[in-house]
Design a protein around this motif. Structure first.
Motif, PDB file in Angstrom:
ATOM      1  N   GLY A 770       0.783  -1.233   0.000  1.00 44.42           N
ATOM      2  CA  GLY A 770       0.000   0.000   0.000  1.00 44.42           C
ATOM      3  C   GLY A 770       0.812   1.279   0.000  1.00 44.42           C
ATOM      4  N   ASP A 771       2.062   1.217  -0.489  1.00 46.11           N
ATOM      5  CA  ASP A 771       2.915   2.419  -0.566  1.00 46.11           C
ATOM      6  C   ASP A 771       2.657   3.084  -1.913  1.00 46.11           C
ATOM      7  N   VAL A 772       1.671   3.995  -1.946  1.00 46.25           N
ATOM      8  CA  VAL A 772       1.231   4.591  -3.216  1.00 46.25           C
ATOM      9  C   VAL A 772       2.327   5.416  -3.883  1.00 46.25           C
ATOM     10  N   PRO A 773       3.025   6.328  -3.167  1.00 50.22           N
ATOM     11  CA  PRO A 773       4.057   7.124  -3.859  1.00 50.22           C
ATOM     12  C   PRO A 773       5.156   6.262  -4.471  1.00 50.22           C
ATOM     13  N   ASN A 774       5.662   5.277  -3.723  1.00 45.20           N
ATOM     14  CA  ASN A 774       6.736   4.454  -4.272  1.00 45.20           C
ATOM     15  C   ASN A 774       6.239   3.546  -5.389  1.00 45.20           C
ATOM     16  N   ALA A 775       4.981   3.114  -5.294  1.00 44.21           N
ATOM     17  CA  ALA A 775       4.408   2.340  -6.393  1.00 44.21           C
ATOM     18  C   ALA A 775       4.354   3.196  -7.659  1.00 44.21           C
ATOM     19  N   ALA A 776       3.995   4.458  -7.496  1.00 42.79           N
ATOM     20  CA  ALA A 776       3.934   5.360  -8.652  1.00 42.79           C
ATOM     21  C   ALA A 776       5.319   5.540  -9.273  1.00 42.79           C
ATOM     22  N   ILE A 777       6.350   5.662  -8.412  1.00 44.66           N
ATOM     23  CA  ILE A 777       7.711   5.828  -8.927  1.00 44.66           C
ATOM     24  C   ILE A 777       8.168   4.559  -9.647  1.00 44.66           C
ATOM     25  N   GLY A 789      11.148  -0.427 -26.452  1.00 45.46           N
ATOM     26  CA  GLY A 789      10.356  -1.552 -26.940  1.00 45.46           C
ATOM     27  C   GLY A 789       9.116  -1.722 -26.085  1.00 45.46           C
ATOM     28  N   GLY A 790       8.384  -2.794 -26.318  1.00 46.58           N
ATOM     29  CA  GLY A 790       7.170  -3.005 -25.550  1.00 46.58           C
ATOM     30  C   GLY A 790       6.000  -2.215 -26.116  1.00 46.58           C
ATOM     31  N   ASP A 791       4.936  -2.141 -25.335  1.00 50.71           N
ATOM     32  CA  ASP A 791       3.685  -1.511 -25.769  1.00 50.71           C
ATOM     33  C   ASP A 791       3.701  -0.039 -25.364  1.00 50.71           C
ATOM     34  N   PRO A 792       3.800   0.890 -26.313  1.00 47.27           N
ATOM     35  CA  PRO A 792       3.879   2.307 -25.950  1.00 47.27           C
ATOM     36  C   PRO A 792       2.607   2.815 -25.270  1.00 47.27           C
ATOM     37  N   GLU A 793       1.452   2.281 -25.656  1.00 45.90           N
ATOM     38  CA  GLU A 793       0.211   2.750 -25.028  1.00 45.90           C
ATOM     39  C   GLU A 793       0.165   2.327 -23.562  1.00 45.90           C
ATOM     40  N   ARG A 794       0.618   1.105 -23.276  1.00 42.77           N
ATOM     41  CA  ARG A 794       0.682   0.678 -21.871  1.00 42.77           C
ATOM     42  C   ARG A 794       1.629   1.585 -21.082  1.00 42.77           C
ATOM     43  N   CYS A 795       2.761   1.923 -21.693  1.00 44.07           N
ATOM     44  CA  CYS A 795       3.714   2.797 -21.007  1.00 44.07           C
ATOM     45  C   CYS A 795       3.097   4.169 -20.742  1.00 44.07           C
ATOM     46  N   ARG A 796       2.368   4.717 -21.733  1.00 40.69           N
ATOM     47  CA  ARG A 796       1.730   6.032 -21.531  1.00 40.69           C
ATOM     48  C   ARG A 796       0.693   5.968 -20.423  1.00 40.69           C
ATOM     49  N   ALA A 797      -0.042   4.854 -20.380  1.00 41.21           N
ATOM     50  CA  ALA A 797      -1.059   4.710 -19.337  1.00 41.21           C
ATOM     51  C   ALA A 797      -0.407   4.664 -17.956  1.00 41.21           C
ATOM     52  N   MET A 798       0.722   3.977 -17.854  1.00 37.21           N
ATOM     53  CA  MET A 798       1.427   3.909 -16.571  1.00 37.21           C
ATOM     54  C   MET A 798       1.925   5.290 -16.154  1.00 37.21           C
ATOM     55  N   VAL A 799       2.440   6.066 -17.131  1.00 38.92           N
ATOM     56  CA  VAL A 799       2.906   7.424 -16.819  1.00 38.92           C
ATOM     57  C   VAL A 799       1.744   8.284 -16.352  1.00 38.92           C
ATOM     58  N   ALA A 800       0.609   8.174 -17.044  1.00 37.70           N
ATOM     59  CA  ALA A 800      -0.570   8.983 -16.677  1.00 37.70           C
ATOM     60  C   ALA A 800      -1.043   8.649 -15.261  1.00 37.70           C
ATOM     61  N   ARG A 801      -1.068   7.366 -14.914  1.00 35.51           N
ATOM     62  CA  ARG A 801      -1.507   6.994 -13.565  1.00 35.51           C
ATOM     63  C   ARG A 801      -0.529   7.529 -12.512  1.00 35.51           C
ATOM     64  N   SER A 802       0.767   7.420 -12.771  1.00 38.27           N
ATOM     65  CA  SER A 802       1.751   7.933 -11.817  1.00 38.27           C
ATOM     66  C   SER A 802       1.630   9.442 -11.674  1.00 38.27           C
ATOM     67  N   ARG A 803       1.308  10.136 -12.780  1.00 34.11           N
ATOM     68  CA  ARG A 803       1.128  11.586 -12.698  1.00 34.11           C
ATOM     69  C   ARG A 803      -0.023  11.916 -11.745  1.00 34.11           C
ATOM     70  N   ARG A 804      -1.100  11.153 -11.828  1.00 34.86           N
ATOM     71  CA  ARG A 804      -2.234  11.386 -10.925  1.00 34.86           C
ATOM     72  C   ARG A 804      -1.852  11.079  -9.471  1.00 34.86           C
ATOM     73  N   ASP A 805      -1.134   9.982  -9.255  1.00 33.64           N
ATOM     74  CA  ASP A 805      -0.810   9.580  -7.885  1.00 33.64           C
ATOM     75  C   ASP A 805       0.204  10.517  -7.230  1.00 33.64           C
TER      76      ASP A 805
END
Length: 1007
Positions: A770-777, A789-805
């Motif tokens: 439950g460590d939200v800030p470190n999970a976001a990092i 490499g990998g899925d760029p849309e997945r990466c963008r989604a992860m960045v967007a969620r971390s920005r919110r957190d």
């Protein structure tokens, strides 16, 4: 330059002047006006030929040398015929100016320019330099400056500016530019000695900006600033050089420059005025003038004490110390040579005495105190040493009577163990005897009014590659070689032994006694064996001369002598200071060393006492202190004997864990980054202790607090520390997850399956607890590793969620970092126009967040986006700004990245004159930073250059190296381009199968 019928000038664009006229060899050189003036119009194709002949005027230059000068390795099919064509063109150009056919002569095995040396500006320049130095040696400062001014006026721009970039031209122009810069330095040296410091400051500052790592210029700037009353700025100039040398070359300033900084801090730098005359007696009106400082080392022998015997070995590397001390003796009545044991203070004092003549003193007297027991009557010992019979008077009174007449120089050797008594007696004698001068040696100053200290430091140690010629290898290496040959006459310095001997001297701190003791072991051991045994140096270095004083027969005895003179509190502090690596601040010494017998308020005073006793080395420009390696090893042995090593290491770990946590969050401030860089060795030592002692939790506290510091700097050091701590199996769940996150972060620019797995595991742990800030990092780290490499849309989604957190936490820095990752992903997808806009936004957000470190990386990526969108000139400008930004920060990764992409931008625009140098510098920095991605780009750049000059085989080899280094660690479009380039190179080199495979791989990356 004196008038001649014809003048050939190459110190700038190539010119031929006839009867005082000049031809610039430029577009208008052949105009009617020029021809009428009797000048030679030089076609571009003959300038290199003329320059090569002019530099060897009067001598035959073989055909091979000329073709090499003109074409280097790219010889035309019929080089001899092509050369004849060039010679014919040059003859026609010279004839057009009315020069006879006897100027350019065909003479086996080549050609000769039949003109005297005074017709060529280079030779005139070099003769003027020789004349200037002769005038300087004679003390004719005004004449010397005149010669230098005349020499420098011959320059009209860069030497050989228009003759091409063959190996010959590059080497010769570099030699001439070095001579020019040396002449400029000589001129300012003379100007400063004439009191022109205020006049010189601005010009020297400009030169320092152009040559930021040149130590002599920094020394001149420091002197000019200090003598102009700008002490703080003088120290700041030293600090700038120190950081530059550390960042660019990983070395410290020379001992001479360190000594100057210390003298500036203590306000002990002599003025530029000429030294006063030395009175022969109480009547100053009859005193002969003091000779100039340059003449003080050329002394006639006068009556010396019988015990000052002829030396049996040479004194190496101390000529400047001798001259400096003689100058100080001309200015002050009491001069003390200070320094740690083994630095050669006694040898230096005796050699100075041998350089004294009757114009300086009418007799030299020697008092040796090494055998004197503490508590003995010092005045009585002086009298006994000088053969003075008190005859009922007190010894001090008899000494006054003996020394009152004439102009004696009294050499007092080894004062440290009776320093208080000696100080009182010398002060009394100096006051009572107006013609007396005293030269003392001591590990600490006498601290009496009017005393001037001369610090005797280590011998200079070569910082770079060492030549196998002893005379060019530096004084420390020369001393080793000479003493080694005394026990083994066949010993030679060659390509195998030279680097080993240099390493020995470096590890022995340039300490003359230690070097001599090590050299004595050459009788039985090879230099490599000696170096391998230096870990136990006190057992190895025990072979001093039987006739030497007992304290100089072994290295341990020398340090025992200094240690045993210390009060108990100073002994405690000295041994506890051995826990530090790479130096310390006073605050750190207070935190670590104040326990069991030392209270915190005592530490600073005790530290200063150890500085006064030459056991601790201060670094005035930084406010830090350090121990010489030999002293530190000795003190560490004493620490272990006292049973305090474990306690000190625990306190050291706690101190630097707290320091890392306090400052690691502010690493984006350049000043904080610099302070953390200063403690690099202490951080490493603290982590090592955490691993060894099993205190993994403290180690994780320290290492995890430094993640961003390591990310900007030495990433491999961070991964080493985190991996070692994880392997202990200790630490809390959260601490271990943070370490896994750190490993993922430090590999984001060249991710591996292991680093990606570490980042993903840290994300899972943080989500679970439950460590939200470190999970976001951790989520950002996973997305960052997906830039190639990998899925760029997945990466963008992860960045967007971390920005919110993370929101605007940390003063908006995480909002800036999420934009940084979005910009990377846009660049990865090849949308270059959008990437330009996003990187500009990212730069604005970094300013708002107060980040002063990431700007270089942002500008470099912006430059890449501009270059790929076709705006190449703008890209080159932005990349240049990136290089300028990062140079002062100490980030090796940032510097390598900016340099290598600047080189590629230059190649795009065919601005290739300095690309090879840029690529070499980028390669070196990337290698030191363990950065395979930038090493790959450097290899790619070399491949482009090889292909352009027609060497497809070399281009193929460089491409293969680049691909092996990159693996998958680059944007897909860039890897596709590299594979396509390899295909072109392989096809040209006659490797069709490799070309086909490369094209298939490139196509797969673009689908």
């Amino acid at each position: 330059m004196r008038d001649t019928a014809v003048t050939f000038a190459v110190l700038g664009p190539t010119e031929v002047r006839v009867g005082g006229a000049g031809s610039a060899a430029g577009p208008t050189a052949g105009s009617a006006a020029s021809t009428a003036a009797g000048t030679a119009a030089l076609p571009p194709s003959v300038r290199a030929l003329l320059a090569r002949l002019a530099l060897s005027c009067g001598r035959v230059v073989p055909v091979d040398s000329l073709t090499d000068a003109l074409w280097g390795e790219d010889l035309p099919a019929d080089a001899a015929n092509a050369l004849q064509i060039r010679v014919s063109k040059l003859r026609r150009a010279l004839a057009a100016a009315g020069l006879g056919g006897d100027v350019l002569v065909t003479q086996a095995p080549g050609y000769r320019l039949a003109v005297p040396p005074e017709s060529v500006d280079v030779h005139v320049f070099e003769r003027l330099l020789v004349s200037a130095r002769e005038e300087t040696a004679a003390g004719n400062v005004t004449a010397a400056r005149g010669r230098l001014d005349e020499a420098l006026r011959l320059w009209r721009g860069p030497a050989l500016a228009d003759v091409g970039a063959t190996a010959w031209a590059t080497t010769e122009s570099a030699r001439l530019e070095e001579l020019r810069l040396g002449a400029v330095e000589d001129r300012y040296e003379l100007l400063l000695e004439s009191g022109g410091h205020n006049e010189a400051v601005a010009d020297i500052e400009r030169l320092v900006a152009r040559h930021p790592l040149r130590e002599r210029l920094h020394r001149l700037l420091m002197l000019a600033l200090y003598r102009g009353g700008r002490q703080a700025e003088a120290l700041a100039a030293y600090q700038a050089l120190r950081r530059g040398l550390a960042d660019e070359l990983g070395i410290d300033p020379s001992p001479e420059l360190q000594a100057l900084a210390e003298a500036i801090l203590r306000q002990q730098v002599p003025s530029a005025a000429a030294p006063p005359s030395i009175p022969p007696s109480a009547s100053p009106s009859t005193s002969p003038a003091t000779p100039p400082p340059a003449q003080l080392t050329q002394r006639l022998q006068l009556r010396l004490p019988q015990r000052l015997t002829r030396r049996l070995t040479s004194v190496i590397g101390r000529q400047e110390d001798i001259a400096t001390t003689l100058e100080r003796l001309a200015e002050a009545r009491v001069v003390t040579l200070t320094g740690p044991g083994g630095m050669g203070k006694t040898t230096l004092a005796y050699e100075i005495a041998r350089h004294v003549d009757e114009t300086f003193a009418d007799r030299v007297l020697l008092v040796r105190l090494a055998a004197l027991e503490p508590g003995t009557d010092v005045a009585g010992a002086f009298a006994a040493e000088l053969g003075v019979a008190p005859q009922g008077a007190a010894p001090a009174d008899a000494l006054e009577e003996h020394l009152r007449d004439g102009r004696p120089l009294l050499v007092v050797d080894n004062c440290e163990h009776v320093v208080d008594e000696v100080a009182a007696l010398v002060e009394r004698l100096a006051a009572a005897c107006p013609g007396l001068r005293v030269l003392a040696t001591s590990r600490e100053a006498l601290a009496i009014p009017g005393e001037v200290q001369v610090a005797v430091g280590p011998l200079a140690i070569p910082s770079g590659p060492v030549t196998d010629e002893p005379e060019n290898a530096g004084p420390a290496v020369r001393l080793f070689v000479e003493r080694a040959r005394a026990v083994r006459p066949s010993f030679t310095l060659d390509a195998e032994t030279a680097p080993v001997v240099a390493s020995i001297c470096r590890r022995l701190d340039g300490m003359p006694l230690a070097i001599e003791l090590a050299a004595a072991r050459v009788k039985a051991l090879s230099p490599a064996d000696i170096e391998a045994r230096l870990a136990d140096r006190f057992s190895l270095l025990t072979a001093g001369p039987r006739t030497g004083e007992a304290r100089h027969r072994t290295l341990r005895a020398t340090l025992d002598w200094s240690h045993d003179l210390l009060p108990e509190a100073e002994r405690r502090l000295l041994r506890r200071l051995a826990v530090f690596r790479g130096g310390w601040t006073p605050a750190a010494a207070e935190e670590v060393c104040a326990f069991d017998g030392i209270v915190r308020s005592e530490v600073l005073d005790l530290l200063f006492r150890l500085v006064d006793r030459s056991l601790v080395v201060p670094e005035p420009a930084t406010g830090r202190f350090r121990l010489l390696v030999t002293v530190r090893d000795y003190a560490w042995a004493r620490l272990e004997e006292a049973g305090e090593a474990g306690t000190c290491r625990d306190r050291h770990l706690a101190c630097f864990a707290r320091y890392a946590e306090e400052h690691g969050r502010r690493v984006r401030d350049i000043a904080v980054f610099a302070r953390l860089s200063d403690e690099h060795d202490n951080f490493r030592a603290a982590v090592d202790h955490a691993v060894d002692s099993g205190d993994a939790e403290s180690g994780f506290r320290l290492a995890c607090a430094l993640l961003w510091f390591w990310n900007y700097g030495l990433r491999h050091e961070g991964t080493r520390a985190l991996t070692a701590l994880l392997e202990t199996g200790g630490g809390s769940t959260g601490a271990r997850a943070r370490a896994l996150q750190g490993i993922g972060l430090l590999y984001v620019y060249y991710p591996t399956p292991e680093s990606v797995a570490a980042a993903e595991k840290s994300l899972a742990v943080f989500e679970e607890i439950g460590d939200v800030p470190n999970a976001a990092i951790s989520r950002l780290v996973v997305a960052w590793a997906g830039q190639y490499g990998g899925d760029p849309e997945r990466c963008r989604a992860m960045v967007a969620r971390s920005r919110r957190d993370l929101g605007d936490s940390d003063d908006g820095w995480w909002r800036f970092m999420t934009q940084y990752l979005d910009s990377l992903l846009t660049l990865r997808l090849g949308d270059f126009e959008a990437a330009v806009r996003e990187w500009r936004l990212c730069l604005d957000l970094s300013h708002s967040a107060g980040d002063r470190i990431m700007g270089s990386a942002i500008l470099a990526h912006l430059g890449i986006a501009l270059r790929e969108s076709g705006r190449r000139e703008e890209a080159l400008t932005v990349l240049g700004e990136s290089v300028d930004w990062v140079r002062g920060q100490g980030s090796l990764h940032g510097l390598a990245f900016a340099l290598v992409h600047t080189a590629h931008a230059r190649l795009d625009l065919d601005e290739g004159d300095d690309v090879a140098a840029l690529l070499a510098q980028a390669q070196d920095v990337a290698r030191r930073a363990y950065n395979p991605r930038c090493q790959a780009w450097a290899a790619w750049g070399r491949a482009r250059m090889a292909y352009a000059r027609g060497d497809a085989g070399a281009a193929v080899r460089e491409c293969r190296d680049a691909l092996a280094l990159l693996k998958d660690g680059e944007f897909p479009w860039a890897r596709a381009r590299l594979w396509s380039f390899l295909a072109d190179c392989a096809e040209t080199a006659g490797l069709p199968d490799e070309a086909a495979r490369a094209r298939e791989t490139a196509a797969a990356l673009t689908t």
